[in-house]
Motif scaffolding. Structure first.
Motif, short mmCIF file in Angstrom:
data_model
loop_
_atom_site.label_atom_id
_atom_site.label_comp_id
_atom_site.label_asym_id
_atom_site.label_seq_id
_atom_site.Cartn_x
_atom_site.Cartn_y
_atom_site.Cartn_z
N ASP A 133 -2.71 -13.42 -2.44
CA ASP A 133 -4.10 -13.25 -2.86
C ASP A 133 -4.69 -11.96 -2.30
N LEU A 134 -4.37 -11.65 -1.05
CA LEU A 134 -4.90 -10.44 -0.43
C LEU A 134 -4.33 -9.18 -1.07
N VAL A 135 -3.04 -9.19 -1.37
CA VAL A 135 -2.42 -8.04 -2.03
C VAL A 135 -3.04 -7.83 -3.40
N GLU A 136 -3.21 -8.90 -4.15
CA GLU A 136 -3.80 -8.80 -5.49
C GLU A 136 -5.21 -8.23 -5.42
N ASP A 137 -5.99 -8.67 -4.43
CA ASP A 137 -7.36 -8.20 -4.27
C ASP A 137 -7.41 -6.69 -3.99
N LEU A 138 -6.56 -6.24 -3.10
CA LEU A 138 -6.54 -4.81 -2.76
C LEU A 138 -6.06 -3.95 -3.93
N LEU A 139 -5.02 -4.39 -4.59
CA LEU A 139 -4.50 -3.62 -5.72
C LEU A 139 -5.53 -3.52 -6.83
N ALA A 140 -6.27 -4.59 -7.05
CA ALA A 140 -7.33 -4.56 -8.07
C ALA A 140 -8.42 -3.56 -7.69
N ALA A 141 -8.80 -3.54 -6.41
CA ALA A 141 -9.83 -2.62 -5.95
C ALA A 141 -9.37 -1.18 -6.06
N LEU A 142 -8.09 -0.93 -5.77
CA LEU A 142 -7.55 0.42 -5.87
C LEU A 142 -7.44 0.89 -7.32
N LEU A 187 0.81 -1.21 0.00
CA LEU A 187 0.00 0.00 0.00
C LEU A 187 0.85 1.27 0.00
N ARG A 188 1.96 1.26 0.72
CA ARG A 188 2.78 2.48 0.81
C ARG A 188 3.37 2.86 -0.54
N GLU A 189 3.44 1.91 -1.48
CA GLU A 189 3.99 2.19 -2.80
C GLU A 189 2.93 2.51 -3.83
N HIS A 190 1.66 2.45 -3.45
CA HIS A 190 0.59 2.61 -4.43
C HIS A 190 0.27 4.10 -4.63
N PRO A 191 0.12 4.55 -5.88
CA PRO A 191 -0.12 5.97 -6.14
C PRO A 191 -1.47 6.48 -5.63
N LYS A 192 -2.42 5.60 -5.36
CA LYS A 192 -3.73 6.03 -4.87
C LYS A 192 -3.78 6.10 -3.33
N VAL A 193 -2.67 5.78 -2.69
CA VAL A 193 -2.62 5.77 -1.23
C VAL A 193 -1.65 6.85 -0.78
N SER A 194 -2.13 7.82 0.00
CA SER A 194 -1.26 8.91 0.44
C SER A 194 -0.64 8.64 1.81
N GLU A 212 -13.23 10.76 -0.07
CA GLU A 212 -14.16 9.84 0.58
C GLU A 212 -14.85 8.89 -0.38
N GLN A 213 -15.35 9.39 -1.51
CA GLN A 213 -16.07 8.51 -2.42
C GLN A 213 -15.16 7.42 -2.96
N ALA A 214 -13.91 7.77 -3.24
CA ALA A 214 -12.96 6.77 -3.71
C ALA A 214 -12.71 5.71 -2.64
N ALA A 215 -12.65 6.15 -1.38
CA ALA A 215 -12.48 5.19 -0.28
C ALA A 215 -13.67 4.25 -0.19
N LEU A 216 -14.88 4.81 -0.35
CA LEU A 216 -16.08 3.98 -0.34
C LEU A 216 -16.08 3.00 -1.50
N ASP A 217 -15.59 3.45 -2.66
CA ASP A 217 -15.55 2.57 -3.83
C ASP A 217 -14.62 1.39 -3.61
N GLY A 228 -2.36 -7.25 12.99
CA GLY A 228 -2.99 -7.45 11.70
C GLY A 228 -3.91 -6.34 11.25
N MET A 229 -3.84 -5.15 11.90
CA MET A 229 -4.72 -4.04 11.54
C MET A 229 -3.95 -2.97 10.76
N ILE A 230 -4.56 -2.48 9.70
CA ILE A 230 -3.99 -1.42 8.86
C ILE A 230 -5.10 -0.44 8.50
N SER A 231 -4.78 0.83 8.48
CA SER A 231 -5.67 1.83 7.89
C SER A 231 -4.89 2.62 6.86
N PHE A 232 -5.60 3.17 5.88
CA PHE A 232 -4.91 3.99 4.88
C PHE A 232 -5.83 5.08 4.35
N ILE A 233 -5.20 6.11 3.80
CA ILE A 233 -5.91 7.26 3.23
C ILE A 233 -5.88 7.17 1.71
#
Length: 378
Positions: free
Chosen positions: A369-378, A267-274, A309-314, A299-304
């Motif tokens: 699998d979890l990383v792939e799922d999150l990256l696809a959603a982002l 997540l820290r390397e993803h352009p949609k995550v600040s 907000e709408q993008a986070a909801l998406d 095992g808990m993470i939060s990100f911006i």
């Protein structure tokens, strides 16, 4: 020779049943117990609100894992929280809470305890000087989560324990996110530990419960009185499910932590995550303290989300393996929007969370699998 954590999680309070030899603690599904004459309790039990052997096994196990003399199980984490606060506070008293506390705790304090005449001050619990400055003559409780929910702020428990001792306060630590496997607040000077056992201790999203652990005899007596008097106790099956979950806590927390570290790095390397909130990242402001007082980062993470907000909801709506749901700490991965879900009660207050914030409870699935799922959603 003292047994290790994983061994105690399986055996503490859980000796084979003396009557049948059952290796697993039985579910004592009874409301009452036969007595040998008036006042003659043959087993030490009289009524299951007051005590139940299955619940006793859970309480003994959790107390041993936290290094406490006393353990009390409750029907939910909020019932445990309520018992501690009502057992230590009186009208006119003051307490300190994190400025990013769990929404349910904030709601109890802000909407219920204030009606009873209790005052509170939200403070960044990572700032020891700010906590010290917030203490008043009428302050009785310093309530701390570490890591906090949902911004993963880290509090220095040992430093805050010193502040509490100097001021004559009770330091209560909500250890739900870390669990006793990763962090033992009583060893660092805390007076009381509270858990939502619904989360990592139960670990399978199939039971709701709470617990209070302490070595303070007077406070333990007060909590026990409220447990029996108010009656917010877990049933024997709930206690049994939680005890079953605790047996695998060590193995699960290792996997939760390893998976979360992988996801935080992605997540820290993803352009949609600040911004990524995870104490295992070196840039996290509480990283050094967490490394000192924890045995892993959880095992808990939060990100911006950079797009708001709408993008986070998406993102919350698009994941396949991360289920959109409240709660946390189960074997399955969950995703949620704190501002509209778990922390909606903080809206309009100083504890309001950012609308662009997403919270993850990272499960024990395959990390790739979890990383792939999150990256696809982002």
């Amino acid at each position: 020779m003292s047994d290790g954590f994983a061994t105690r999680a399986i055996h503490a309070g859980q000796q084979p049943d003396p009557t049948t030899g059952s290796v697993i603690v039985p579910i004592h599904a009874t409301s009452t117990y036969a007595q040998d004459g008036v006042g003659g309790m043959r087993s030490g039990y009289e009524y299951s609100r007051t005590g139940n052997p299955t619940r006793t096994a859970l309480e003994q196990c959790l107390a041993e894992l936290e290094g406490a003399k006393h353990g009390r199980a409750f029907s939910s984490g909020m019932a445990a929280t309520d018992a501690v606060l009502r057992g230590t506070l009186r009208p006119g008293d003051h307490m300190i809470i994190p400025d990013d506390a769990y929404g349910g705790t904030f709601r109890l304090v802000d909407k219920v305890l204030t009606e009873w005449g209790v005052q509170y001050t939200p403070v960044p619990v990572s700032d020891v000087d700010a906590v010290r400055a917030a203490v008043r003559p009428e302050t009785k409780v310093l309530w701390v989560e570490t890591p906090t929910n949902p911004l993963l702020t880290i509090a220095d428990i040992a430093a805050l324990a010193q502040v509490s001792r100097d001021a004559g306060l009770k330091l209560v630590v909500d250890n739900t996110f870390a669990t006793p496997y990763l962090q033992r607040p009583l060893e660092l000077g805390a007076d009381v530990v509270v858990h939502s056992t619904t989360k990592y201790l139960g670990g399978h999203s199939d039971v709701v419960g709470g617990a209070v652990l302490t070595s303070d005899d007077a406070l333990a007596s007060s909590v026990a009185f409220l447990q029996n008097t108010a009656g917010a106790v877990p049933g024997p099956f709930d206690a049994w499910l939680t005890l079953r979950g605790v047996k695998t806590l060590a193995a699960r927390m290792d996997r939760h932590s390893a998976n979360a570290a992988r996801i935080a790095a992605a997540l820290r390397e993803h352009p949609k995550v600040s911004k990524v909130y995870y104490p295992g990242l070196p840039e996290h402001p509480g990283h050094e303290v967490a490394a000192k007082q924890m045995h892993g980062f959880g095992g808990m993470i939060s990100f911006i989300h950079v797009d708001g907000e709408q993008a986070a909801l998406d993102v919350c709506a698009k994941t396949r393996l991360f289920t959109l749901a409240e709660s946390l700490g189960g074997v399955e991965s969950l995703i949620e929007h704190p501002g509209k879900m778990t922390h909606a009660s903080t809206a309009g207050s100083v504890l309001q969370v950012p609308g662009e914030l997403v919270r993850l409870s990272v499960g024990i699935e395959e990390a790739d699998d979890l990383v792939e799922d999150l990256l696809a959603a982002l």
